[in-house]
Design an enzyme around this catalytic site. Structure first.
Site, PDB file in Angstrom:
ATOM      1  N   ASP A  78       0.786  -1.240   0.000  1.00  0.00           N
ATOM      2  CA  ASP A  78       0.000   0.000   0.000  1.00  0.00           C
ATOM      3  C   ASP A  78       0.818   1.290   0.000  1.00  0.00           C
ATOM      4  O   ASP A  78       0.487   2.239   0.710  1.00  0.00           O
ATOM      5  CB  ASP A  78      -0.949   0.013   1.210  1.00  0.00           C
ATOM      6  CG  ASP A  78      -1.962  -1.122   1.213  1.00  0.00           C
ATOM      7  OD1 ASP A  78      -1.921  -1.963   0.293  1.00  0.00           O
ATOM      8  OD2 ASP A  78      -2.789  -1.181   2.135  1.00  0.00           O
ATOM      9  N   HIS A 113     -10.806   0.830  -2.680  1.00  0.00           N
ATOM     10  CA  HIS A 113     -12.130   0.829  -2.054  1.00  0.00           C
ATOM     11  C   HIS A 113     -13.222   1.462  -2.913  1.00  0.00           C
ATOM     12  O   HIS A 113     -13.002   2.494  -3.559  1.00  0.00           O
ATOM     13  CB  HIS A 113     -12.090   1.615  -0.745  1.00  0.00           C
ATOM     14  CG  HIS A 113     -11.270   0.980   0.337  1.00  0.00           C
ATOM     15  ND1 HIS A 113     -11.320  -0.358   0.645  1.00  0.00           N
ATOM     16  CD2 HIS A 113     -10.381   1.529   1.213  1.00  0.00           C
ATOM     17  CE1 HIS A 113     -10.492  -0.611   1.646  1.00  0.00           C
ATOM     18  NE2 HIS A 113      -9.907   0.510   2.006  1.00  0.00           N
ATOM     19  N   LYS A 171      -6.645  -5.032  -3.083  1.00  0.00           N
ATOM     20  CA  LYS A 171      -7.361  -5.574  -1.932  1.00  0.00           C
ATOM     21  C   LYS A 171      -8.351  -4.538  -1.434  1.00  0.00           C
ATOM     22  O   LYS A 171      -8.206  -3.355  -1.713  1.00  0.00           O
ATOM     23  CB  LYS A 171      -6.376  -5.957  -0.824  1.00  0.00           C
ATOM     24  CG  LYS A 171      -5.657  -4.769  -0.213  1.00  0.00           C
ATOM     25  CD  LYS A 171      -4.578  -5.227   0.734  1.00  0.00           C
ATOM     26  CE  LYS A 171      -3.899  -4.089   1.462  1.00  0.00           C
ATOM     27  NZ  LYS A 171      -4.755  -3.227   2.261  1.00  0.00           N
ATOM     28  N   CYS A 227      -1.640  -3.065   7.835  1.00  0.00           N
ATOM     29  CA  CYS A 227      -1.575  -3.926   6.648  1.00  0.00           C
ATOM     30  C   CYS A 227      -0.278  -4.718   6.549  1.00  0.00           C
ATOM     31  O   CYS A 227      -0.277  -5.873   6.115  1.00  0.00           O
ATOM     32  CB  CYS A 227      -1.821  -3.085   5.406  1.00  0.00           C
ATOM     33  SG  CYS A 227      -3.488  -2.379   5.438  1.00  0.00           S
TER      34      CYS A 227
END
Ligand SMILES: *[C@@H]1O[C@H](CO)[C@@H](O)[C@H](O)[C@H]1NC(C)=O
Ligand SMILES: *[C@@H]1O[C@H](CO)[C@@H](O)[C@H](O)[C@H]1NC(C)=O
Ligand SMILES: *[C@@H]1O[C@H](CO)[C@@H](O)[C@H](O)[C@H]1NC(C)=O
Ligand SMILES: *[C@@H]1O[C@H](CO)[C@@H](O)[C@H](O)[C@H]1NC(C)=O
Ligand SMILES: [Zn+2]
Length: 211
Positions: free
Chosen positions: A30, A74, A150, A195
């Site tokens: 990320d 998202h 993800k 994460c």
């Protein structure tokens, strides 16, 4: 400078293991605009991780046989956003209930809840197709590098690069690693306490040698 210290400790560990490493994947978690300074969910001192990762990639390029970037990705109305829950503020938590097939219970009357997950609520962040969600342009992708997304299930959050937080579904990360005969993982990136931690933990549970 916690991030930098931990990363330097990892570097020393790699040096100690010596030059015979193989089947090692570097998992970069990320490193996206949303988690860097100026992003919607900036991690404190997060930008420091970039030069450390650049250093690892350069110095250990002969040992690292696969580099994977994960990307938090998202829906605009993702369940982890405080904005989706009336009266809730970012950085507080709430319980979310799910049925046994991973469907979110939106009200308590008509739902056969099997799972009860404590969800930390975040500001809106890393929304699909926004500049905010892009991987940092400061870390160049190279031919052969892989991106794994993800958190794209609107109803379940996903800290780990392997599974969502309910363990209901998995990403392609495990099968990609196995296809590439990876047995060892070096997990770096943002944020260490969420994460990176959960990806490394799941990696160990899946029997990778994961640091
Ligand atoms: C889960 O079960 C519900 C009924 O309880 C059903 O409406 C829904 O489509 C199912 N979802 C999945 C992903 O199978
Ligand atoms: C769900 O429970 C809360 C209290 O826990 C209650 O205020 C609310 O009315 C309930 N919703 C439904 C649809 O039953
Ligand atoms: C979910 O768990 C929390 C504590 O872990 C508890 O307070 C709450 O009552 C639980 N909710 C349901 C519906 O089981
Ligand atoms: C994101 O962009 C892709 C490619 O342009 C498009 O197919 C997709 O529908 C977009 N998704 C959302 C949620 O906007
Ligand atoms: Zn997220």
């Amino acid at each position: 400078m916690e991030i930098v210290n931990i990363m330097l400790a990892l570097l020393m560990l790699l040096s100690a293991v010596g030059p015979v490493l193989s089947n090692l994947a570097l998992i970069i978690i990320d490193v996206q605009n949303c988690f860097l300074s100026g992003g919607t969910l900036a991690v404190e001192n997060g930008d420091d991780v970039i030069s450390v990762i650049q250093h690892i990639r350069l110095k250990y390029k002969d040992q690292i046989s696969l580099t994977v970037f994960t990307q938090d990705w998202h829906c605009a109305d993702h369940v982890s956003f405080a904005s989706q829950h009336k009266g809730k503020q970012p950085f507080t938590a709430m319980d979310l209930q799910y049925t046994n097939n991973g469907t979110l219970c939106r009200d308590n009357s008509s739902c056969d809840a099997s799972y009860n997950i404590s969800q930390t609520l975040w500001p809106d962040h890393c929304v699909i197709n926004t500049t905010d969600a892009k991987l940092s342009s400061q870390l160049k992708q190279r031919p052969g590098d892989i991106v794994v997304r993800k958190g794209y299930n609107c109803q379940v959050d996903s800290y780990s690069g392997f599974f969502d937080n309910g363990g209901f579904s998995h990403t392609e990360l495990d099968s990609l690693l196995r296809q590439n005969k990876i047995t060892r993982l070096l997990v770096t990136g943002l944020a260490l306490d969420f994460c990176v931690y959960y990806t490394s933990k799941d990696g160990q549970a899946l029997a990778y040698n994961s640091q």
